[in-house]
Scaffold this active site. Structure first.
Site, short mmCIF file in Angstrom:
data_model
loop_
_atom_site.label_atom_id
_atom_site.label_comp_id
_atom_site.label_asym_id
_atom_site.label_seq_id
_atom_site.Cartn_x
_atom_site.Cartn_y
_atom_site.Cartn_z
N GLY D 7 0.83 -1.20 0.00
CA GLY D 7 0.00 0.00 0.00
C GLY D 7 0.86 1.24 0.00
O GLY D 7 1.55 1.53 0.97
N MET D 11 -0.23 7.66 3.16
CA MET D 11 0.42 7.22 4.39
C MET D 11 1.55 6.23 4.12
O MET D 11 2.67 6.39 4.60
CB MET D 11 -0.62 6.59 5.33
CG MET D 11 -1.64 7.57 5.90
SD MET D 11 -0.91 8.92 6.90
CE MET D 11 -0.41 8.00 8.37
N SER D 121 -1.04 7.69 14.02
CA SER D 121 -1.59 9.04 14.02
C SER D 121 -0.53 10.06 13.63
O SER D 121 0.65 9.76 13.64
CB SER D 121 -2.15 9.39 15.41
OG SER D 121 -2.77 10.66 15.39
N LYS D 171 -6.11 3.47 19.04
CA LYS D 171 -6.23 4.44 17.94
C LYS D 171 -7.70 4.83 17.75
O LYS D 171 -8.00 5.98 17.47
CB LYS D 171 -5.69 3.84 16.64
CG LYS D 171 -5.83 4.75 15.41
CD LYS D 171 -5.08 6.05 15.61
CE LYS D 171 -5.24 7.09 14.51
NZ LYS D 171 -5.90 6.78 13.29
N HIS D 174 -8.48 7.28 20.41
CA HIS D 174 -7.79 8.52 20.01
C HIS D 174 -8.67 9.30 19.03
O HIS D 174 -8.89 10.50 19.19
CB HIS D 174 -6.45 8.16 19.37
CG HIS D 174 -5.80 9.27 18.59
ND1 HIS D 174 -6.18 9.60 17.31
CD2 HIS D 174 -4.81 10.14 18.92
CE1 HIS D 174 -5.46 10.63 16.88
NE2 HIS D 174 -4.61 10.96 17.85
N ASN D 175 -9.19 8.61 18.04
CA ASN D 175 -10.02 9.30 17.06
C ASN D 175 -11.34 9.77 17.67
O ASN D 175 -11.85 10.83 17.32
CB ASN D 175 -10.29 8.40 15.86
CG ASN D 175 -9.10 8.32 14.93
OD1 ASN D 175 -7.96 8.46 15.37
ND2 ASN D 175 -9.35 8.10 13.64
N GLU D 178 -10.59 12.86 19.33
CA GLU D 178 -10.38 13.84 18.25
C GLU D 178 -11.71 14.41 17.76
O GLU D 178 -11.85 15.62 17.58
CB GLU D 178 -9.63 13.12 17.12
CG GLU D 178 -9.31 13.92 15.89
CD GLU D 178 -8.85 12.97 14.76
OE1 GLU D 178 -7.80 12.33 14.92
OE2 GLU D 178 -9.57 12.86 13.75
#
Lengths: 300, 300, 300, 300
Positions: D7, D11, D121, D171, D174-175, D178
């Site tokens: 990929g 990112m 992140s 994560k 975390h989001n 956010e």
């Protein structure tokens, strides 16, 4: 510049030290004489009454209030209105409601006294070493005071935000955002606490402070808090509040704005002040009424 | 019509009585043999196993489940899939998640068995004397069952709501609305309780039930609850929940719909299950970190 | 009893008809002379000024206000304070803020005039045929007026709720609950509308009105609305509000009560008044900043 | 260490550059051959199929996925399960749902393949120059990979968070935080925009970033956004979302936790995707039904 400081609590005392560092003259007054004596040792001139303070200041006088918002601010301003003269300047550095500020600016202008409202952020540590300030007032007066404000602020931490009231309004909104951010962080850790995983919260806050999207001063404080007490097992989850979050929600309603996150942050604080609720009793009773669902009895 | 009832709890038992009142034949089964013996006295035929129940029913068989949603429903359906034949009909009258229902209808259709999902409302009292039913399923099957459903429902209290799953979906949404209504009522009384006035809550609920915009069955139940315990002083405000409110919120999220009232109703229930929260501890700790605001210590 | 009615809008006009039905004498006044002439034909005495109204009433006069809350109520009360005498009674039947009511009761008591605050529910139809009323005021005065209030209310639809202010407070909370109930119902139908099923909403509301837990007058009105316009395709989803929901939330905040459902109901109304929001722009811009997520451009 | 990267989107591509900077060997693959050729110029080895990638890696192989969560991740992992051998390691650096992660770790362990879930992140800029990473997995495997993770992270920006799933779970939370922080900031600016004051939002964000309690990376991004478009007049307030906020709320519900701020942040995003709502139509219709309040007609 010569500044008369009224109020030597945690914030006022440290602001005086900060001003002295930057070679400003300070005449300092507090109802608590011990505080006045203390600050005198640091290099400020002392005043043991508002009258004395006013007398010791040269015209145009600059009087800075760091006293509790509400009644005390009102009383001090009312006294000052009598003591001060045309061209003098009053700074309210407290967390006053901007609606009161608008009225006070109006009232003092009757006597030709200028009023400047300063929202102050950064905590005690900021007051001492570099504060964040948002000031509302007439442009001419703000320009006159700007060198002082810039001296004691952190770099880029001072804003002349506009007409009278705009400083306190901005600080109010700042605090509203703060409520929302804190509640968001707290909800996140609450879910972690109930999760099947076994996190070290200090480490979690630390990693989030380094490179993540949510890195912030509040997350740094979270890291500090968990360093001291890894599970916060010594404190209860009672979330008090001091007014500005409530004013933010009220202002949102007045302006017909949806602010669900700030509103819920505030309401969860109120909820945390109760160990049981009448709300809950009503719902529990209703569930029992229609579905025969068992209720939890008191004293069980 | 001949009906096989599986599950003789509060709801199932009363539905059988209701069916018997309307001259339907019922073969009744429950794992609890006492219940089976009890209902036999009321005029139902007894079955002490699923197998016996199936044997006693004429084809096409109609088997009605009133058992707890989730695993038990799953087990019973799995057994029935083996026992039943093409053209037989299974009715799930429980509070199953509509997603499970869709899978089950699909699974049973492999063997040519029809599946009807019925959302049932009105409580125990409704089950006995006139229930509210929302049924999803194939039109042909719903038409076949309609006379039975109409017999045991209150007038206009039966709806053929559409394709399979639509009955349980509709019941789920009904419960979601119920959560919101109950919380709205409860918030109102909570504010009254904290108000400077001294209301008699039974009287308040009563006047609101007579001519006001918010008159409703839930407000009648509120009146009843306050009649029994004027300040609800004997119960704690713990608000439990049984699944359908949660599914409603999850469905709202899946459909990208804002449903703030139903979501908050559910979350306040979860909140009521805790006497202290980690969320609150984090916020309290943060307020202490940046502003030196005092925390409430545990054991104080 | 002889009543002077001030304000012949939808509510006032129908209350007069209701009073006349019960053989009370009414002297009616409105700034709109057409309305006065109209009501005269129905059997009321006419007055074309407050002065005339007061003159035509026998002592102790009873003057009932059904005028818009806020400024107009304030003006009428101010005039009446001059015109009325000791022992006269003023009834405010409008949706006044209870805080205003407390001040007004105080102000009128200076002249010995009694003030009664009546919260009125049930809509226009209720005003005409049987209203729901919650009245605050001195016990002696409420007792005196009770026969009139009972005549025009539905059975059990009148409550003497306590001291002055308690009537308007109760009506405020009633409306807060109403906001929450309406939003709960609306969220439910919104999820149905986005669901994979194809419901007939009039039928859904109908079945829910017959035997279900959420049967209510509001659900009956929902049924009516869908009968007229099955998908509500002719109206926009703009939800206006007139004040009492906002006061309820403000009161909750003043009393430090969590009322998330009522607060969110109100905020979703404000949200519905905007087609785009600055809030949304900020979040969209932030997502673009940190994640490169595409924004929707204006005019696309 | 030698890493196989699958990929090469924003990112993945930047993570490869970051790895190369730190002298790691990278074999890079993407379905888009242009991206592969591009990264080859930067010093990576190229692979034009998963098979080629696997062949070029030395055992024990380390394959790092930076592909979209959901189906594509599922497909790649399914192929890799066939291609890889005992002792090989797969890293999923995408935003996968932790529930999927738990299943995948289990599935790969059947063949003795290790699975590491990494929440990432910091955005594109972080991927390039120093990322924030939270990794779940077996301790032995995490220790083995730690040098690589530390190389490409910012200082203290790497956490071995615990057992498999804990990285993606962290994560996700975390989001969720956010979402809440962003909505809090956005509500604040929305109130400013409706206020009677005339703020320069870039200056406001700037002053809040210097010394205030709410200073944060998100506020810095806010400052940037307003620098580019002072009133955000070019973009619409449509707030899309990509899954993790939703999972956070679902997880909160599963754990019976109140997370009102995160839930409301998500729901306001859904709300922003609609220009009109069925919810609003229902409330507007109801207000019309009981109070005769005017509705806003479509096409007006």
């Amino acid at each position: 510049m010569q500044i008369g400081m009224v109020g030597l609590g945690k914030m006022g005392y440290n602001l005086v030290l900060n001003l002295l560092d930057h070679k400003h003259d300070v005449v300092a007054y507090d109802v608590n004489q011990t505080q006045v004596k203390e600050i005198e040792k640091e290099g400020a001139s002392s005043a043991y009454s508002l009258e004395e303070l006013v007398t010791k200041l040269e015209k145009p006088r600059v009087v800075w209030l760091m006293v509790p918002a509400g009644e005390i601010t009102e009383q001090v301003l009312s006294s000052l209105k009598n003591l001060l003269d045309k061209e003098d300047i009053v700074i309210d550095g407290g967390n006053s409601n901007y609606k009161d500020t608008l009225e006070r600016a109006e009232s003092l202008s009757d006597k030709g006294i200028s009023f400047v409202d300063v929202g102050t952020s950064g905590g005690v540590e900021g007051a001492r070493n570099g504060v964040c300030m948002m000031a509302g007032g007439d442009e001419r007066v703000l320009n006159y005071l700007e060198p002082v404000f810039k001296d004691i602020s952190v770099k880029d931490g001072y804003l002349a935000s506009g007409k009278p009231g705009s400083g306190h309004f901005l600080k109010m909104i700042h605090n509203g955002i703060e409520y929302g951010m804190m509640q968001a962080i707290a909800e996140g850790f609450d879910i972690l606490e109930k999760s099947p995983f076994d996190y070290n919260y200090e480490e979690v806050a630390k990693v989030w402070n380094n490179g993540s999207v949510i890195r912030s001063w509040l997350m740094e404080l979270t890291e500090n808090a968990f360093k001291k007490d890894p599970k916060l097992s010594e404190i209860r989850g009672v979330m008090n509040s001091s007014g500005e979050g409530k004013w933010t929600v009220e202002t949102a309603l007045d302006l017909q704005t949806a602010a669900p996150v700030i509103a819920m942050s505030l309401m969860m604080r109120y909820r945390s002040q109760e160990t049981d609720t009448f709300n809950g009793k009503v719902v529990a009773a209703l569930r029992n009424e229609f579905g025969g669902h068992e209720v939890v009895k008191v004293n069980k």
